[in-house]
Design a protein around this motif. Sequence first.
Motif, short mmCIF file in Angstrom:
data_model
loop_
_atom_site.label_atom_id
_atom_site.label_comp_id
_atom_site.label_asym_id
_atom_site.label_seq_id
_atom_site.Cartn_x
_atom_site.Cartn_y
_atom_site.Cartn_z
N PRO A 196 0.82 -1.23 0.00
CA PRO A 196 0.00 0.00 0.00
C PRO A 196 0.85 1.27 0.00
O PRO A 196 0.54 2.22 -0.72
N GLN A 227 -9.25 4.82 -9.52
CA GLN A 227 -8.59 5.87 -8.75
C GLN A 227 -7.76 6.77 -9.65
O GLN A 227 -7.78 7.99 -9.52
N MET A 277 -7.96 16.01 -11.14
CA MET A 277 -7.86 16.76 -9.90
C MET A 277 -6.66 17.69 -9.90
O MET A 277 -5.57 17.33 -10.29
N VAL A 278 -6.88 18.90 -9.45
CA VAL A 278 -5.76 19.82 -9.31
C VAL A 278 -5.45 19.95 -7.82
O VAL A 278 -6.29 20.32 -7.03
N ARG A 291 1.33 6.87 -6.60
CA ARG A 291 0.19 7.66 -7.03
C ARG A 291 0.44 9.15 -6.80
O ARG A 291 0.18 9.98 -7.66
N MET A 292 0.98 9.43 -5.63
CA MET A 292 1.25 10.81 -5.28
C MET A 292 2.28 11.41 -6.22
O MET A 292 2.11 12.51 -6.73
N GLU A 319 -9.87 9.02 -11.62
CA GLU A 319 -10.42 10.07 -10.75
C GLU A 319 -9.37 11.13 -10.45
O GLU A 319 -9.66 12.32 -10.38
N ASN A 320 -8.13 10.69 -10.29
CA ASN A 320 -7.08 11.62 -9.92
C ASN A 320 -6.65 12.53 -11.06
O ASN A 320 -6.11 13.60 -10.83
N SER A 373 0.89 12.07 -9.68
CA SER A 373 0.10 13.28 -9.84
C SER A 373 0.99 14.52 -9.76
O SER A 373 0.77 15.50 -10.47
N ARG A 431 0.73 4.03 -2.93
CA ARG A 431 0.25 5.39 -2.70
C ARG A 431 1.33 6.41 -3.00
O ARG A 431 1.06 7.50 -3.48
N MET A 432 2.56 6.01 -2.68
CA MET A 432 3.69 6.88 -3.01
C MET A 432 3.74 7.11 -4.52
O MET A 432 3.91 8.24 -4.98
#
Lengths: 298, 138
Positions: A44, A208, A215-216, A51-52, A211-212, A55, A48-49
């Motif tokens: 996880p 996800q 996003m700003v 994903r971050m 969805e991301n 973005s 998540r890293m």
Amino acid sequence: MASLKELRSRIASVKSTQKITSAMKMVAAAKLKRAQEQAEASRPYAARMARMLGSLASGSRGGQGPKLLSGTGKQDVHLLVVATADRGLCGAFNANIAREARRDIERLKAEGKTVKVLCIGRKGRDALRRGHADVIIDTLEDVSKPRPSFEKSDEIAQRLLAMYDEGEFDVCTLYYAQFKSAISQIVTRQQLVPFAAPEAEATGDEAQAVENKGMVYDYEPDEETILAELLPRNLAVQVFNALLENNAGEQGARMTAMDNATRNAGEMNKKLTLLYNRTRQAAITKELIEIVSAKEAM
Amino acid sequence: MAEQKVEFELVSPEKLLLSQAVDMVVVPGGDGDFGVLPRHAPMISTVRPGVISVYEERRAVSQRLFVSGGFAEVTPERCTVLAVEAEPLEEIDRAATEQALKNAREDVADAKSEHDKAVAAKRVNVLEAKLDALSRAN
């Protein structure tokens, strides 16, 4: 035909080998459980890293960005970090990783690039030393002992960063085997520097990612500061993740290999015992015939 | 509108520490603490050493966790904290922390290279924040 004595000692040796392999299998199975849990628990964070970073990276595209993200602008010197196990007897696990790395070393050499190799794990070094000893700059051993730790991975990452700052390489790729199951490990090639965003599918949740996209994000304190902290950290996380996956994969591969070995030893034992009994019978029959014919001759 | 919750996740490299729906979380951001309620604007922030407070059941703090730094990602539905280290406040051993702080301070004094010094100084920072959090909680 082998003598009875020879056969007896063959059987004894096969039996004791079987005992060893089945014990190793049991040990590997116990270790696998732990290693697998650890590997799965760390996923996880890595996901998540990624994903971050993904973005962030897509947000700051076009700008200059830190060197870790945009690269040095060259592709001349490649650093290959080859993570394998320290110990053998785990089937083709180490060989598979080493083969993939070797193929790339040869390809890059053919393209006229400079290649450097950093081995994590003894077995990778042993495999690559034949033929490519000149490009191996160092080997780290026993990194995953007693188990992979984040501190160790961080040390490796710091070392990579220091080398990168010195301009010792332009592109860094990590080789390891992703743990799928006890019988399947997938050799994975992951580019660490410059950072390459993994595909959305790799992080597990496609919805996800979609969805991301739209996003700003607000950045606090600001993009550069976050990236400057996040990128080195990501390096350590990726190395850590690779070590964990490798550790689980190694145990899995060993378990399977030892299971096969145990089975083969059993089969061999059966064959040898059969042969032994036949030979014994033949010897008895021969003796009887000798006695009977001797009697008749009298 | 139905009551909304924030999906709060706290992950460390070793494992997923916490994953639950909560009313609010207060995160020690790099530029000051911030609270996350449902429908918060998307944001990515650094996290400084400090305490994360989890609020469940309206205004009642249900959990306090110490984090030694990391990153937070906030979206309207979720709040994800990637921590370096994290542990519940009640599980921190005060004596051990004080001892560790002492050692870390000595490390700063003994550090031979700039790099070692920076690492040790960072450690001191984290431990000071940890002690601070402890004394404030009691």
